[in-house]
Design an enzyme around this catalytic site. Structure first.
Site, mmCIF file in Angstrom:
data_model
loop_
_atom_site.group_PDB
_atom_site.id
_atom_site.type_symbol
_atom_site.label_atom_id
_atom_site.label_comp_id
_atom_site.label_asym_id
_atom_site.label_seq_id
_atom_site.Cartn_x
_atom_site.Cartn_y
_atom_site.Cartn_z
ATOM 1 N N LEU A 177 0.815 -1.205 0.000
ATOM 2 C CA LEU A 177 0.000 0.000 0.000
ATOM 3 C C LEU A 177 0.852 1.260 0.000
ATOM 4 C CD1 LEU A 177 -2.784 1.333 0.097
ATOM 5 C CD2 LEU A 177 -2.690 1.133 2.596
ATOM 6 N N TYR A 178 1.958 1.243 0.715
ATOM 7 C CA TYR A 178 2.837 2.423 0.726
ATOM 8 C C TYR A 178 3.255 2.777 -0.696
ATOM 9 C CZ TYR A 178 7.053 5.220 1.297
ATOM 10 O OH TYR A 178 8.001 6.205 1.197
ATOM 11 N N GLY A 179 3.726 1.785 -1.458
ATOM 12 C CA GLY A 179 4.116 2.023 -2.842
ATOM 13 C C GLY A 179 2.950 2.506 -3.688
#
Length: 266
Positions: A177-179
């Site tokens: 999710l960060y990416g």
């Protein structure tokens, strides 16, 4: 890019707003820009993802050594952000405020959606809103929009198996999710460039280390473990490789990009 480039527009007419200024890269960037003669103001919410005391110490160092004030505030706070724009009238915005970390996103996904996406859109909306600036007369067009440089991440390459990564590689298969939020930043910035002519550059940082660094990162956790005589935790059986970048080199790149004035680039 010319590796010998400097920051050619530093001085009293250069006003840089640094979001996340009490963060690791924000602290080093704000201090460098101030040392080059730019007017710099920061904003940071001093959240508890890691030691707020460390962030406060960085902010104090910015104030006492370089005269940089760090406003205590959330980039998602549109009213506060708009007021800061009206008061400071930035010519450049360096957006480094974000929720970092990959593993943390597995248990706290909504934190990433808010900090990395909602706050980013709030910033862009503030940058393109005529009400963020003070025109000499009613009805006058707002001055040229500030130039935006923002932190993306090497995490946008996701499931890409080609090594080393290259800017020309596809970035449509995020592995976490960060990416995904960082790739969303890039696409959103492009949309605002198309809609409003907002100039922006996204920088895909690879893991950064150096003085005043984040204590949750591997370099520091390894050092702390060794100093305490404790074993180092290795993930994936130690069968991992990772690029690290010294913070001074990151700041060199940031300064050069801020001084370049690209129309749009990721």
């Amino acid at each position: 890019m010319d590796k010998g480039a400097t920051f050619p527009i530093a001085g009293n007419n250069t006003r840089v707003l640094v979001t996340g200024a009490a963060g690791f890269i924000g602290f080093h960037s704000a201090s460098r820009l101030a040392s080059l003669g730019a007017q710099v103001v920061g904003i940071d919410d001093f959240n508890g993802y890691y030691s707020p005391e460390l962030k406060r110490a960085r902010a104090l160092k910015l104030k006492t050594t370089w005269g940089v004030n760090v406003v205590d505030g959330d980039v998602c706070d549109a009213e506060k952000l708009s007021g800061l724009f009206k008061q400071f009238k930035p010519t450049h915005v360096l957006h480094l405020a974000a929720q970092p970390g990959v593993r943390y996103s597995l248990k706290h996904p909504q934190v990433y959606v808010r900090a990395n996406m909602q706050c980013f859109v709030t910033l862009l909306e503030t940058m393109v809103a005529p009400s963020s600036f003070t025109a000499a007369k009613r009805g006058e067009a707002a001055p040229e929009l500030p130039y935006l440089v923002y932190a993306s991440s090497s995490s946008v390459y996701g499931a890409n198996s080609k090594v080393p990564f290259a800017e020309s590689d596809t970035a449509d298969r995020p592995a976490n999710l960060y990416g995904a939020t960082k790739r969303a930043n890039e696409q959103t910035a492009f949309a605002y460039h198309q809609l409003f002519g907002l100039r922006s550059v996204g920088l895909r940082f690879f893991t950064v280390y150096g003085p005043w660094g984040r204590p949750d990162m591997a370099v520091y956790s390894f050092a702390n473990a060794m100093e305490a005589g404790k074993p180092i935790t290795l993930f994936n059986g130690g069968a991992m490789r990772r690029d690290f970048t010294y913070v001074g080199d990151i700041v060199d790149g940031i300064v050069k990009v801020l001084g370049n004035g690209f129309r749009y680039l990721i």
